[in-house]
Design an enzyme around this catalytic site. Structure first.
Site: not given
Ligand code: C5P
Length: 283
Positions: A10, A136
């Site tokens: 994406k 994502d």
């Molecule tokens: O959800 P995911 O593990 O992919 O996200 C990785 C990091 O990105 C999270 O630990 C957070 O620090 C940051 N993040 C965030 N806000 C979001 C998505 C991700 O701060 N909406």
């Protein structure tokens, strides 16, 4: 029996952070679209009750750190499946690049296991599971083009974007999404025009679409990796209609309405970076 699912990358046409939430995540507003650069994920049953990851990539982790592994473990636990599964990931999307490669592999694993294990889950149900693997993943379960809000779990499908060519350039550095969000400051943030982007897609207005791209994480990653700015400038010099970093980076994408222009951007950038791709947006 085995099931193969395509796992497209994406790009973020827009990425806006509205505020930091109490749970530590950021409240986001983004327009995402799938591009025609994809991994292929094949799931198949094995006798031994375990999860085995195989891949043609030399650098992908094969254990719990792998998003596809996490997706399979979640499915097994949720539906009390006591057979094993082998997941073959044919990797084409650059890793830690801002293109959601790992999330797309996880989404493809969830969709594939839904079929392999005949769970009959709707895509919406698969997306809810995906949220537990990563922010994502819900978008990647559906793919195409969507307005994505909340932590990344609220997906509003948008129509097709005006079709165009996309040149992707992945600088050699890898970027951690968590680190980029951690240092994001809300002072002086220039928010992208998300509403303008949604409108542009609705009206199939390519020029307005190229004028509405924006990503609040771009300046954070550029500060650490100034090459990104140089690549953006080159893309525009070679004739791209727009150039922007995707996700938390470091991949930069260029949009071109004409194939000849896209080729010029591709050839121009190929001299500077090894990982350059010329793809289409996905219908
Ligand atoms: O959800 P995911 O593990 O992919 O996200 C990785 C990091 O990105 C999270 O630990 C957070 O620090 C940051 N993040 C965030 N806000 C979001 C998505 C991700 O701060 N909406």
């Amino acid at each position: 029996m085995e099931v193969t699912e395509k796992a497209p990358a994406k790009i973020n046409l827009t990425l806006d952070a509205l505020y930091k939430r109490e749970d530590g995540y950021h409240e986001l507003e983004m327009v995402m679209t799938s591009v025609d650069l994809a991994d292929r994920v094949t799931v198949r049953s094995i006798e031994e009750n375990k999860i085995v990851i195989r891949t043609n990539s030399g650098v992908l982790p094969l254990d719990r750190r792998n998003h596809a592994y996490q997706a399979a473990r979640l499915m097994k636990k949720t539906f009390e499946i006591d057979t094993g599964v082998e997941i073959m990931i044919e990797k084409n999307i650059p890793i830690a690049a801002g293109l959601a490669g790992g999330s797309s592999d996880a989404a493809a694993t969830l969709r594939g296991l839904n079929k392999l294990w005949k769970l009959n889950l709707s895509l919406d149900e698969v997306a809810v599971l995906g949220e537990q693997v990563g922010s994502d993943v819900p978008f990647c379960v559906y793919g195409r083009t969507a307005l994505v809000t909340g932590r990344g779990e609220k997906i509003q499908p948008l129509g097709e974007i005006p079709q165009c060519w996309v040149v992707l350039v992945k600088p050699r550095v890898g970027v951690s999404t968590g680190t980029v969000f951690n240092v994001l400051s809300f002072d002086d943030l220039v928010h992208p025009d998300t509403a303008g982007m949604v409108q542009a897609i609705k009206e199939q207005d390519y020029v307005k679409m190229t004028q509405s791209v924006g990503n609040v994480l771009e300046h954070v990653t550029i500060e650490r990796h100034p090459d990104i700015e140089r690549i953006k400038t080159k893309m525009l010099t070679f004739g791209a209609d727009a150039a922007l970093m995707s996700g938390s980076g470091p991949t930069i994408f260029a949009l071109c309405s004409k194939y000849s222009r896209a080729q010029r951007v591709y050839n121009g950038l190929k001299g500077f970076c090894k990982e350059v791709y010329l793809v289409r947006t996905l219908k």
